[in-house]
Design a protein around this motif. Structure first.
Motif, short mmCIF file in Angstrom:
data_model
loop_
_atom_site.label_atom_id
_atom_site.label_comp_id
_atom_site.label_asym_id
_atom_site.label_seq_id
_atom_site.Cartn_x
_atom_site.Cartn_y
_atom_site.Cartn_z
N LEU A 188 0.83 -1.20 0.00
CA LEU A 188 0.00 0.00 0.00
C LEU A 188 0.86 1.25 0.00
N VAL A 189 0.74 2.05 -1.06
CA VAL A 189 1.32 3.39 -1.06
C VAL A 189 0.22 4.33 -0.59
N GLU A 190 0.46 5.04 0.49
CA GLU A 190 -0.65 5.79 1.11
C GLU A 190 -0.14 7.08 1.74
N GLN A 191 -0.92 8.16 1.58
CA GLN A 191 -0.55 9.46 2.14
C GLN A 191 -1.26 9.73 3.46
N ASN A 192 -2.30 8.97 3.76
CA ASN A 192 -3.07 9.17 4.98
C ASN A 192 -2.50 8.28 6.09
N LEU A 193 -1.79 8.87 7.04
CA LEU A 193 -1.11 8.07 8.05
C LEU A 193 -2.07 7.41 9.02
N ALA A 194 -3.28 7.96 9.16
CA ALA A 194 -4.28 7.28 9.98
C ALA A 194 -4.66 5.95 9.34
N VAL A 195 -4.75 5.93 8.01
CA VAL A 195 -5.04 4.69 7.30
C VAL A 195 -3.89 3.71 7.46
N VAL A 196 -2.66 4.21 7.35
CA VAL A 196 -1.49 3.36 7.54
C VAL A 196 -1.49 2.76 8.93
N ARG A 197 -1.75 3.59 9.93
CA ARG A 197 -1.80 3.11 11.31
C ARG A 197 -2.84 2.01 11.46
N ARG A 198 -3.96 2.15 10.81
CA ARG A 198 -5.04 1.17 10.93
C ARG A 198 -4.71 -0.14 10.22
N LEU A 199 -4.08 -0.05 9.04
CA LEU A 199 -3.97 -1.23 8.19
C LEU A 199 -2.61 -1.92 8.24
N ALA A 200 -1.53 -1.15 8.34
CA ALA A 200 -0.21 -1.71 8.07
C ALA A 200 0.49 -2.24 9.32
N GLU A 201 1.04 -3.42 9.18
CA GLU A 201 1.89 -3.98 10.23
C GLU A 201 3.35 -3.61 9.97
N HIS A 202 3.73 -3.61 8.72
CA HIS A 202 5.10 -3.27 8.33
C HIS A 202 5.08 -2.04 7.44
N CYS A 203 6.21 -1.33 7.38
CA CYS A 203 6.30 -0.21 6.45
C CYS A 203 7.72 -0.04 5.97
N VAL A 204 7.82 0.58 4.80
CA VAL A 204 9.10 0.92 4.18
C VAL A 204 9.03 2.40 3.84
N VAL A 205 10.08 3.14 4.18
CA VAL A 205 10.14 4.56 3.86
C VAL A 205 11.27 4.80 2.86
N LEU A 206 10.94 5.52 1.80
CA LEU A 206 11.94 5.89 0.80
C LEU A 206 12.34 7.35 0.97
N ALA A 207 13.59 7.64 0.63
CA ALA A 207 14.09 9.01 0.62
C ALA A 207 15.09 9.13 -0.53
N ASP A 208 14.79 10.03 -1.45
CA ASP A 208 15.69 10.27 -2.58
C ASP A 208 16.02 9.00 -3.34
N GLY A 209 15.02 8.15 -3.56
CA GLY A 209 15.22 6.95 -4.36
C GLY A 209 15.97 5.84 -3.66
N ARG A 210 16.07 5.93 -2.32
CA ARG A 210 16.75 4.91 -1.53
C ARG A 210 15.87 4.51 -0.35
N THR A 211 16.11 3.33 0.19
CA THR A 211 15.37 2.88 1.36
C THR A 211 15.94 3.55 2.61
N ALA A 212 15.08 4.26 3.35
CA ALA A 212 15.53 4.97 4.55
C ALA A 212 15.07 4.27 5.83
N TYR A 213 14.04 3.44 5.73
CA TYR A 213 13.54 2.74 6.92
C TYR A 213 12.79 1.49 6.47
N ARG A 214 13.00 0.40 7.22
CA ARG A 214 12.21 -0.80 7.07
C ARG A 214 11.94 -1.35 8.45
N GLY A 215 10.68 -1.56 8.79
CA GLY A 215 10.38 -2.07 10.12
C GLY A 215 8.91 -1.98 10.44
N PRO A 216 8.57 -2.16 11.72
CA PRO A 216 7.16 -2.11 12.14
C PRO A 216 6.57 -0.72 11.90
#
Length: 248
Positions: A188-216
């Motif tokens: 799920l690519v999502e801009q609404n963080l309340a939706v992310v909080r409700r649905l996602a167990e894991h997340c990945v954050v990108l910054a400048d075309g690179r992976t900046a975070y992977r985790g809960p």
């Protein structure tokens, strides 16, 4: 995330028009539930999704259930059980709702699951003969997600499914994705963080075309400083902060 991931992306690189968009993105999608893909404007989220699907030139490794797909064309990736609801919804405005759904039926994938789609989106059954271009934004999103649920997919990729929707419709779409994720993993690519909080167990954050975070997901969203640094949200709980982005 350790147990064998359904989707494992390693060193994904995308070069378009001589410009490097992705610089070695890595991510995993668990074999169940929702994995969210987040990042600031232009971080490379949509390009990553398109890279996974083979819609842009790519290199690296994209393993789907252990099978390498990086050299496959998009139609071959889709046939391996990947459903895609794009950011622009990809609706055929001049066709009816029924025709839009019929086009998504995948040959050789078994009987399309219209009962499930109509159970989740009864409006689509009621509006089967209506031109899709005359639907509201929320109704068009229902068509886009409904198409991914017709076939027996192993993975659903939903790019900004709640973007531009009224709060009531956002809730309805989130409920559908929540239910869909009980049977099929969702990226799920999502801009609404309340939706992310409700649905996602894991997340990945990108910054400048690179992976900046992977985790809960709850670990990131529960850390106001990390959310501000990685996502650019303001003060206050990350679940309530606005997270507005342009096409990435």
């Amino acid at each position: 995330m350790s147990a064998r991931a359904l989707l494992a992306v390693r060193d994904l690189r995308v070069l378009i028009g001589g410009r490097h968009i992705l610089h070695g993105v890595g991510l995993e999608v668990a074999a169940h539930g929702v994995t969210a893909l987040l990042g600031r404007n232009g971080a490379g989220k949509t390009t990553t999704v398109r890279g996974v699907l083979g819609l842009v030139p790519r290199s690296g490794s994209v393993l789907l259930d252990g099978e390498e797909t990086v050299a496959l064309p998009t139609h071959a990736v889709v046939r391996r059980g990947v459903g895609y609801a794009p950011e622009d919804r990809g609706i055929f405005a001049g066709l009816t709702v029924a025709e839009n759904l019929r086009l998504a039926e995948r040959r050789g994938a078994g009987d399309p699951d219209y009962p499930l789609v109509h159970e989740l989106f009864p409006e689509l059954k009621q509006r089967a003969r209506q031109l899709a271009g005359t639907l509201s934004g929320g109704q068009q999103q229902m068509v886009a997600i409904g198409r991914t649920l017709l076939n027996a997919n192993r993975l659903i990729i939903a790019d900004e499914p709640t973007k531009g929707l009224a709060p009531k419709v956002v809730t309805e779409v989130a409920q559908v994705l929540e239910r869909a994720a009980e049977a099929v993993p969702v990226l799920l690519v999502e801009q609404n963080l309340a939706v992310v909080r409700r649905l996602a167990e894991h997340c990945v954050v990108l910054a400048d075309g690179r992976t900046a975070y992977r985790g809960p997901a709850d670990e990131l969203l529960g850390d106001a400083e990390a959310a501000r640094r990685l996502l650019g949200v303001g003060h206050g709980p990350a679940t309530e902060a606005p997270f507005v982005e342009a096409d990435s």
